[in-house]
Design a protein around this motif. Sequence first.
Motif, mmCIF file in Angstrom:
data_model
loop_
_atom_site.group_PDB
_atom_site.id
_atom_site.type_symbol
_atom_site.label_atom_id
_atom_site.label_comp_id
_atom_site.label_asym_id
_atom_site.label_seq_id
_atom_site.Cartn_x
_atom_site.Cartn_y
_atom_site.Cartn_z
ATOM 1 N N TYR A 244 0.816 -1.201 0.000
ATOM 2 C CA TYR A 244 0.000 0.000 0.000
ATOM 3 C C TYR A 244 0.855 1.259 0.000
ATOM 4 N N LEU A 245 2.014 1.207 0.634
ATOM 5 C CA LEU A 245 2.914 2.348 0.586
ATOM 6 C C LEU A 245 3.327 2.630 -0.851
ATOM 7 N N TYR A 246 3.633 1.582 -1.572
ATOM 8 C CA TYR A 246 4.091 1.760 -2.950
ATOM 9 C C TYR A 246 2.954 2.245 -3.837
ATOM 10 N N ASP A 247 1.791 1.679 -3.620
ATOM 11 C CA ASP A 247 0.679 2.018 -4.492
ATOM 12 C C ASP A 247 0.210 3.452 -4.286
ATOM 13 N N ARG A 248 0.121 3.891 -3.058
ATOM 14 C CA ARG A 248 -0.554 5.146 -2.777
ATOM 15 C C ARG A 248 0.391 6.333 -2.562
ATOM 16 N N ALA A 249 1.632 6.071 -2.282
ATOM 17 C CA ALA A 249 2.584 7.164 -2.142
ATOM 18 C C ALA A 249 3.147 7.532 -3.501
ATOM 19 N N GLU A 250 3.979 8.529 -3.556
ATOM 20 C CA GLU A 250 4.576 8.949 -4.815
ATOM 21 C C GLU A 250 5.940 8.300 -4.971
ATOM 22 N N GLN A 251 6.033 7.049 -4.551
ATOM 23 C CA GLN A 251 7.261 6.273 -4.664
ATOM 24 C C GLN A 251 8.441 6.993 -3.990
ATOM 25 N N SER A 252 8.200 7.471 -2.769
ATOM 26 C CA SER A 252 9.244 8.246 -2.091
ATOM 27 C C SER A 252 9.640 7.656 -0.742
ATOM 28 N N ALA A 285 -4.071 -0.936 -12.615
ATOM 29 C CA ALA A 285 -3.307 -0.636 -13.820
ATOM 30 C C ALA A 285 -3.595 -1.591 -14.970
ATOM 31 N N CYS A 286 -3.884 -2.843 -14.661
ATOM 32 C CA CYS A 286 -4.008 -3.797 -15.761
ATOM 33 C C CYS A 286 -5.101 -4.819 -15.505
ATOM 34 N N CYS A 287 -5.419 -5.578 -16.561
ATOM 35 C CA CYS A 287 -6.527 -6.527 -16.508
ATOM 36 C C CYS A 287 -6.165 -7.814 -15.784
ATOM 37 N N LEU A 288 -4.933 -7.965 -15.308
ATOM 38 C CA LEU A 288 -4.541 -9.146 -14.549
ATOM 39 C C LEU A 288 -4.483 -8.883 -13.049
ATOM 40 N N ASP A 289 -4.669 -7.630 -12.653
ATOM 41 C CA ASP A 289 -4.579 -7.278 -11.236
ATOM 42 C C ASP A 289 -5.946 -7.441 -10.568
ATOM 43 N N GLY A 292 -6.283 -6.042 -6.830
ATOM 44 C CA GLY A 292 -6.013 -4.633 -6.543
ATOM 45 C C GLY A 292 -4.647 -4.363 -5.955
ATOM 46 N N GLN A 293 -3.635 -5.084 -6.403
ATOM 47 C CA GLN A 293 -2.283 -4.858 -5.891
ATOM 48 C C GLN A 293 -1.719 -3.518 -6.339
ATOM 49 N N ILE A 294 -2.161 -3.034 -7.490
ATOM 50 C CA ILE A 294 -1.762 -1.688 -7.942
ATOM 51 C C ILE A 294 -3.023 -0.835 -7.993
ATOM 52 N N THR A 295 -3.589 -0.567 -6.838
ATOM 53 C CA THR A 295 -4.777 0.272 -6.766
ATOM 54 C C THR A 295 -4.378 1.728 -6.915
ATOM 55 N N LEU A 296 -4.797 2.341 -8.008
ATOM 56 C CA LEU A 296 -4.417 3.725 -8.312
ATOM 57 C C LEU A 296 -5.421 4.730 -7.761
ATOM 58 N N GLY A 297 -6.617 4.264 -7.467
ATOM 59 C CA GLY A 297 -7.657 5.146 -6.963
ATOM 60 C C GLY A 297 -8.989 4.417 -6.950
ATOM 61 N N ASP A 298 -10.040 5.162 -6.665
ATOM 62 C CA ASP A 298 -11.382 4.591 -6.598
ATOM 63 C C ASP A 298 -12.311 5.479 -7.409
ATOM 64 N N ILE A 299 -12.987 4.893 -8.397
ATOM 65 C CA ILE A 299 -13.827 5.694 -9.293
ATOM 66 C C ILE A 299 -15.054 6.240 -8.573
ATOM 67 N N SER A 303 -12.610 10.939 -10.680
ATOM 68 C CA SER A 303 -12.880 10.576 -12.067
ATOM 69 C C SER A 303 -11.763 9.681 -12.579
ATOM 70 N N LEU A 304 -12.055 8.907 -13.610
ATOM 71 C CA LEU A 304 -11.044 8.019 -14.173
ATOM 72 C C LEU A 304 -9.881 8.818 -14.732
ATOM 73 N N ALA A 305 -10.160 9.963 -15.328
ATOM 74 C CA ALA A 305 -9.101 10.813 -15.876
ATOM 75 C C ALA A 305 -8.155 11.288 -14.770
ATOM 76 N N GLU A 306 -8.724 11.681 -13.620
ATOM 77 C CA GLU A 306 -7.886 12.129 -12.498
ATOM 78 C C GLU A 306 -7.007 10.996 -11.987
ATOM 79 N N ILE A 307 -7.565 9.800 -11.908
ATOM 80 C CA ILE A 307 -6.808 8.654 -11.411
ATOM 81 C C ILE A 307 -5.659 8.317 -12.350
ATOM 82 N N LEU A 308 -5.917 8.363 -13.655
ATOM 83 C CA LEU A 308 -4.874 8.046 -14.631
ATOM 84 C C LEU A 308 -3.786 9.112 -14.673
#
Length: 340
Positions: A244-252, A285-289, A292-299, A303-308
């Motif tokens: 979750y640290l990796y997914d939700r932080a800015e990789q810092s 990020a992808c159709c194999l996840d 939700g291991q790479i959860t980028l956000g919640d629609i 918005s989907l545009a903001e998440i991307l």
Amino acid sequence: MNSVYIEITNVCNLHCSFCPCGKTPLSATKNEGEHALDSATQQSAGSRTFMPSELFEKCIAGAQEIGATNVYFHVLGEPTLHPGFVHYVKKLEVTPLKLTLTTNGTTIERTGSQMLASPAVRQVNFSTHAYAELPRETAVRYLQNVLDFCQIANIERPDLYINLRLWNVGAEEASPWNSYMLNRIRETFNVEVTPGHFCSRHKSFNITGRIYLHEDTRFEWPSLEDRREKKDERGESRTDKHTYLYDRAEQSCTECKDERSKIVPGTCRALDTHVAILHDGRVVACCLDHSGQITLGDIKEQSLAEILGSPAARNIREGFAQHELRHPFCQTCTFCKRFK
């Protein structure tokens, strides 16, 4: 980005060994090796559920917002089991979006006419390799229903693309079923289909019209859990918190920097050609996840545009462009090795 995967349900009525759905205990009872269709809704409790209509509408609105032209009712699950399946297809008819449907074909007797009647349905993929694990009598019945659908579609919807998938090339235990299926295709369409030329660049074989046999090898669904288990075997430790640290932080964070120092070469089409939305609204990020291991956000919240456009999404996308698998989940994926 032209495609959005929308997991309208993660409920399935089969229990395939090669699919994560098959690794989750189910409460439904088996009949002739299959889960009775009318008991599939029992799975909605707990981790198995159906996407509500309001959430689905947000998904298709988001897909249009980012300029996608195609949607897939898939990540996990059998989409035709959703009580609102026909209703959701009709919702697409008033949009520019076209549907590619991946189904195990077990409900085609009930849902086939609606698929053929909808101009929104562009392509249907039948996972006929799943039948190799069913009792022969059951498998034969399902295949016959699928072939009947193909014959009708060839007349009523010659514009509809259909793939009969055998994604089990090299699996010795599936060989008898594959041989039987090829024979049935020959008998049904009076054509000789000889997929002996199968290779990474030649997987699709025309049967007739826009109906194809599509072969491929099995792939392993990527999993950080498998990676952790392997590390544990080597005496190393890893906590779930890191994901979750990796997914939700800015990789810092420090832990993430440690991971990034072990970047694996590779690329993927995720976040370039497609993105996926799980049944509960999580954008991955992808159709194999599927988990939700790479959860980028919640629609439901953005918005989907903001998440991307988020830092995490941009970082992963940038990595793929530079031929770097930056996220630990991507580093466990063997499917992306198919992209050179």
